[in-house]
Scaffold this motif. Sequence first.
Motif, mmCIF file in Angstrom:
data_model
loop_
_atom_site.group_PDB
_atom_site.id
_atom_site.type_symbol
_atom_site.label_atom_id
_atom_site.label_comp_id
_atom_site.label_asym_id
_atom_site.label_seq_id
_atom_site.Cartn_x
_atom_site.Cartn_y
_atom_site.Cartn_z
ATOM 1 N N UNK A 39 44.130 -32.912 -13.178
ATOM 2 C CA UNK A 39 43.249 -31.870 -12.656
ATOM 3 C C UNK A 39 42.108 -32.497 -11.850
ATOM 4 N N UNK A 40 41.805 -31.909 -10.693
ATOM 5 C CA UNK A 40 40.726 -32.399 -9.824
ATOM 6 C C UNK A 40 39.886 -31.220 -9.348
ATOM 7 N N UNK B 183 28.166 -31.266 -11.969
ATOM 8 C CA UNK B 183 29.345 -30.786 -12.686
ATOM 9 C C UNK B 183 29.187 -30.900 -14.189
ATOM 10 N N UNK B 184 28.356 -31.827 -14.647
ATOM 11 C CA UNK B 184 28.221 -32.021 -16.092
ATOM 12 C C UNK B 184 27.514 -30.845 -16.765
ATOM 13 N N UNK C 107 36.631 -31.786 -15.915
ATOM 14 C CA UNK C 107 37.500 -32.400 -14.914
ATOM 15 C C UNK C 107 37.506 -33.910 -15.158
ATOM 16 N N UNK C 108 38.669 -34.549 -15.280
ATOM 17 C CA UNK C 108 38.765 -35.964 -15.699
ATOM 18 C C UNK C 108 37.902 -36.934 -14.896
ATOM 19 N N UNK D 68 35.244 -41.438 -13.259
ATOM 20 C CA UNK D 68 34.602 -41.967 -12.051
ATOM 21 C C UNK D 68 33.102 -41.706 -12.017
ATOM 22 N N UNK D 69 32.624 -40.870 -12.915
ATOM 23 C CA UNK D 69 31.192 -40.591 -12.952
ATOM 24 C C UNK D 69 30.740 -39.603 -11.892
ATOM 25 N N UNK D 70 31.631 -38.746 -11.445
ATOM 26 C CA UNK D 70 31.266 -37.774 -10.418
ATOM 27 C C UNK D 70 30.355 -36.714 -11.028
ATOM 28 N N UNK D 71 29.263 -36.417 -10.297
ATOM 29 C CA UNK D 71 28.331 -35.384 -10.744
ATOM 30 C C UNK D 71 28.287 -34.224 -9.746
ATOM 31 N N UNK D 72 28.187 -34.549 -8.477
ATOM 32 C CA UNK D 72 28.078 -33.499 -7.449
ATOM 33 C C UNK D 72 29.340 -33.481 -6.590
#
Length: 361
Positions: free
Chosen positions: A88-89, A106-107, A115-116, A121-125
Amino acid sequence: MESQPPIPADEALVQTALADPQRLAAVFSTGLLDTPPEESFDRLTRLAAKLTGAPVTFVSLVDANRDFYKSTFGMGEPLSTARELNGRTFCHYALVSGGALILEDATQLPVFQDVPTVASLGIRAYAGIPLKTEEGEVLGSFCAVDFKPKQWSERDIEILVELAHSALREIRLRQALQKAEALNQQLLEQVKRVDELNRELGELATTDALTGLNNRRAFDHGLQLEMAIVERRNTPLSLLMLDVDHFKRINDQFGHDAGDKVLIAIAQMLNGCARVVDVVARVGGEEFAVILPNTDADGALEVAERMRTTVAQAKWLANPATISIGVATLQIKESASRLYSRADAALYDAKAKGRNRVVMG
């Protein structure tokens, strides 16, 4: 840009979009899946990063089971090398968002925080602009991400929207080029087929249907051609006129099918006795002619006798078949019609003298 946090689509809606056959066909038709990076797309992702300040930007095409990145900027290894992501992305939610999907952190958002890539990867925005075709199929997204919360400005979104349109223009251009190439290939194949048909028609126009030898038209053309060569080079030229003896008797006794087989076999034997440069033709029902370039009277008589003997020694049903041959060698300043007449007269002389013989005209 202050906005209400987006409400994520439910899992069933996302899964339906991912598996939609029309959408997948549209993705496949781009011809971009699993293709190498291209500067035309990379220029857009570099520009997106520069203008929005996002550390990572990419063009994502969403296949049934993966996201394929046609272009990436700022992605670390191994993702930048593999250029695809499974599971899932965020782009899956952009498929059904109906417009730009803008996430400032996103957190802090239900569903999106799971979302994985948030954890891996530490994605926030995330800001994703759907790549929507004129037919309404969503191919994927033009995306920008940050590893810290980011308040995307209206200008950021306008930039991403414009660059997404540019990416779609590149896709349409590539499809147009592919279609043009396919049409060009079809045209080349059609031209090739037309050439083949023209060649076949040309062969039909100059080939005797029964025996496969040259027909009367090809014979006349060949004789005129050889006459022109003689005029330029002053080389000898001879002509043989041949007729199957008592051919009507063969037809009457054994039938026309048997007669056709006799003509076909004689044609093969005449060809076997001739050189590559000689022109062997069927010029009438049971009448044949052979043009012998660069051949004097002695040589012509030798070829004629070899042909006569070859046919006479073959066995035909209950009775043997034979041929009579008239020979003529071109004289100084003689015309093609005169040469033909002399060879034809010699043929009739051979038949009058008892057939199965060679007579020089």
